[in-house]
Design a protein around this motif. Structure first.
Motif, PDB file in Angstrom:
ATOM      1  N   GLU A   1       0.832  -1.202   0.000  1.00 51.69           N
ATOM      2  CA  GLU A   1       0.000   0.000   0.000  1.00 51.69           C
ATOM      3  C   GLU A   1       0.869   1.255   0.000  1.00 51.69           C
ATOM      4  N   VAL A   2       1.902   1.240   0.833  1.00 55.95           N
ATOM      5  CA  VAL A   2       2.808   2.384   0.916  1.00 55.95           C
ATOM      6  C   VAL A   2       3.527   2.593  -0.414  1.00 55.95           C
ATOM      7  N   LEU A   3       3.969   1.512  -1.023  1.00 58.33           N
ATOM      8  CA  LEU A   3       4.650   1.604  -2.320  1.00 58.33           C
ATOM      9  C   LEU A   3       3.741   2.238  -3.362  1.00 58.33           C
ATOM     10  N   THR A   4       2.497   1.808  -3.412  1.00 57.68           N
ATOM     11  CA  THR A   4       1.549   2.341  -4.390  1.00 57.68           C
ATOM     12  C   THR A   4       1.331   3.839  -4.191  1.00 57.68           C
ATOM     13  N   LEU A   5       1.190   4.246  -2.951  1.00 55.40           N
ATOM     14  CA  LEU A   5       0.948   5.663  -2.669  1.00 55.40           C
ATOM     15  C   LEU A   5       2.195   6.515  -2.944  1.00 55.40           C
ATOM     16  N   ILE A   6       3.360   5.970  -2.643  1.00 57.80           N
ATOM     17  CA  ILE A   6       4.607   6.680  -2.977  1.00 57.80           C
ATOM     18  C   ILE A   6       4.667   6.910  -4.481  1.00 57.80           C
ATOM     19  N   ALA A   7       4.357   5.858  -5.240  1.00 57.29           N
ATOM     20  CA  ALA A   7       4.419   5.946  -6.697  1.00 57.29           C
ATOM     21  C   ALA A   7       3.407   6.946  -7.249  1.00 57.29           C
ATOM     22  N   LYS A   8       2.316   7.149  -6.526  1.00 55.31           N
ATOM     23  CA  LYS A   8       1.296   8.098  -6.970  1.00 55.31           C
ATOM     24  C   LYS A   8       1.611   9.525  -6.549  1.00 55.31           C
ATOM     25  N   GLY A   9       2.746   9.690  -5.850  1.00 56.73           N
ATOM     26  CA  GLY A   9       3.206  11.037  -5.548  1.00 56.73           C
ATOM     27  C   GLY A   9       2.833  11.585  -4.189  1.00 56.73           C
ATOM     28  N   TYR A  10       2.264  10.773  -3.341  1.00 53.26           N
ATOM     29  CA  TYR A  10       1.886  11.243  -2.015  1.00 53.26           C
ATOM     30  C   TYR A  10       3.125  11.391  -1.120  1.00 53.26           C
ATOM     31  N   SER A  11       3.094  12.396  -0.277  1.00 56.25           N
ATOM     32  CA  SER A  11       4.181  12.589   0.691  1.00 56.25           C
ATOM     33  C   SER A  11       3.999  11.611   1.844  1.00 56.25           C
ATOM     34  N   ASN A  12       5.030  11.493   2.684  1.00 56.70           N
ATOM     35  CA  ASN A  12       4.933  10.608   3.842  1.00 56.70           C
ATOM     36  C   ASN A  12       3.773  11.004   4.750  1.00 56.70           C
ATOM     37  N   LYS A  13       3.588  12.307   4.933  1.00 54.83           N
ATOM     38  CA  LYS A  13       2.503  12.791   5.788  1.00 54.83           C
ATOM     39  C   LYS A  13       1.149  12.419   5.210  1.00 54.83           C
ATOM     40  N   GLU A  14       0.997  12.598   3.888  1.00 51.78           N
ATOM     41  CA  GLU A  14      -0.267  12.281   3.231  1.00 51.78           C
ATOM     42  C   GLU A  14      -0.545  10.783   3.270  1.00 51.78           C
ATOM     43  N   ILE A  15       0.515   9.985   3.121  1.00 50.89           N
ATOM     44  CA  ILE A  15       0.353   8.531   3.193  1.00 50.89           C
ATOM     45  C   ILE A  15      -0.106   8.134   4.593  1.00 50.89           C
ATOM     46  N   GLY A  16       0.498   8.776   5.612  1.00 49.25           N
ATOM     47  CA  GLY A  16       0.108   8.490   6.988  1.00 49.25           C
ATOM     48  C   GLY A  16      -1.354   8.810   7.241  1.00 49.25           C
ATOM     49  N   GLU A  17      -1.806   9.922   6.684  1.00 48.26           N
ATOM     50  CA  GLU A  17      -3.200  10.324   6.873  1.00 48.26           C
ATOM     51  C   GLU A  17      -4.155   9.353   6.186  1.00 48.26           C
ATOM     52  N   LYS A  18      -3.763   8.897   4.974  1.00 45.37           N
ATOM     53  CA  LYS A  18      -4.626   7.981   4.230  1.00 45.37           C
ATOM     54  C   LYS A  18      -4.726   6.619   4.912  1.00 45.37           C
ATOM     55  N   LEU A  19      -3.594   6.166   5.462  1.00 39.43           N
ATOM     56  CA  LEU A  19      -3.561   4.833   6.058  1.00 39.43           C
ATOM     57  C   LEU A  19      -3.786   4.868   7.570  1.00 39.43           C
ATOM     58  N   VAL A  20      -3.942   6.079   8.105  1.00 34.35           N
ATOM     59  CA  VAL A  20      -4.149   6.284   9.545  1.00 34.35           C
ATOM     60  C   VAL A  20      -2.997   5.679  10.346  1.00 34.35           C
ATOM     61  N   ILE A  21      -1.787   6.049   9.966  1.00 32.29           N
ATOM     62  CA  ILE A  21      -0.584   5.636  10.686  1.00 32.29           C
ATOM     63  C   ILE A  21       0.317   6.858  10.806  1.00 32.29           C
ATOM     64  N   SER A  22       1.298   6.780  11.683  1.00 28.17           N
ATOM     65  CA  SER A  22       2.191   7.917  11.885  1.00 28.17           C
ATOM     66  C   SER A  22       3.198   8.035  10.751  1.00 28.17           C
ATOM     67  N   VAL A  23       3.758   9.249  10.623  1.00 25.50           N
ATOM     68  CA  VAL A  23       4.787   9.486   9.608  1.00 25.50           C
ATOM     69  C   VAL A  23       5.982   8.570   9.858  1.00 25.50           C
ATOM     70  N   LYS A  24       6.320   8.384  11.130  1.00 23.58           N
ATOM     71  CA  LYS A  24       7.441   7.520  11.482  1.00 23.58           C
ATOM     72  C   LYS A  24       7.198   6.092  11.011  1.00 23.58           C
ATOM     73  N   THR A  25       5.964   5.629  11.122  1.00 24.34           N
ATOM     74  CA  THR A  25       5.619   4.273  10.662  1.00 24.34           C
ATOM     75  C   THR A  25       5.698   4.184   9.145  1.00 24.34           C
ATOM     76  N   VAL A  26       5.258   5.248   8.473  1.00 21.37           N
ATOM     77  CA  VAL A  26       5.364   5.292   7.004  1.00 21.37           C
ATOM     78  C   VAL A  26       6.824   5.180   6.589  1.00 21.37           C
TER      79      VAL A  26
END
Length: 217
Positions: free
Chosen positions: A159-184
């Motif tokens: 999931e993280v790989l897909t979102l990275i490839a779509k251009g999302y930042s770590n913060k945005e990925i964290g918000e989408k997956l409901v996890i912390s930036v550190k976890t991302v």
């Protein structure tokens, strides 16, 4: 003048090759041998530019073993395997043994002559069918290798790989997956290690090839 040594267990084959090659202005057959051990001895004696080595010789040392040993003793001598086997297993083993290429015994005379000239210059030579099989094998290995590595990823890492490839930042990925930036960042580090990649562009390129950008997230 290209000096050629013939190593084949069939006397008739050696005779035919000798006549053929000695009629080529820039070639000279400097010796013949009927098995691998004799071939090595003749090579050390005559110092040929190219050895035409039969693959299957039932008596004495076989062509693959002789090729491997000969390359250790005469590394500058090119060895061209002459074989009846149109089989990638033999082809790979010949290359691993140190041969510069393979030519089928059924090949046209001109192809053999060109192959000898090519390996004498330090080039590799494979007949067209062998070249295609090697390329197919290479592409299959890449595909399989990539597939295996992808399967090493956890569902969350995918999931993280897909979102990275779509251009999302770590913060945005964290918000989408409901996890912390550190976890991302931890997931990103793990997936990069598993995929053997070091940069974000590499991940994007990989995801594109895998078709991950079509996921609806």
């Amino acid at each position: 003048m290209i000096k050629v040594l013939l190593v084949d267990d069939h006397a008739v084959v050696r005779m035919g090759l000798s006549v053929l090659l000695n009629n080529v202005p820039e070639m000279e057959v400097v010796g013949e041998a009927s098995e691998g051990n004799e071939g090595i001895e003749k090579a050390l004696e005559t110092k040929p530019d190219v050895v035409l080595m039969d693959l299957s010789m039932p008596h004495g040392k076989d062509g693959l073993s002789a090729t491997s040993e000969l390359k250790k003793q005469l590394p500058d001598t090119s060895i061209l395997i002459l074989t009846m086997h149109d089989d990638e297993e033999y082809l790979f083993r010949a290359i691993q043994a140190g041969a510069s290429g393979c030519v089928l015994k059924s090949a046209p005379h001109q192809e053999l002559i060109e192959a000898i000239k090519s390996v004498c210059k330090g080039n590799a030579y494979l007949h067209p069918a062998a070249t295609k099989r090697l390329m197919d094998e290479y592409l299959d290995n890449i595909k399989q290798d990539g597939s295996d590595r992808y399967q090493l990823l956890s569902d969350r890492e995918k999931e993280v790989l897909t979102l990275i490839a779509k251009g999302y930042s770590n913060k945005e990925i964290g918000e989408k997956l409901v996890i912390s930036v550190k976890t991302v960042e931890s997931h990103k580090s793990n997936l990069m290690e598993k995929l053997q990649m070091k940069t974000r562009p590499e991940l994007v390129s990989y995801a594109l090839k895998k078709g991950l950008l079509g996921y609806g997230m």
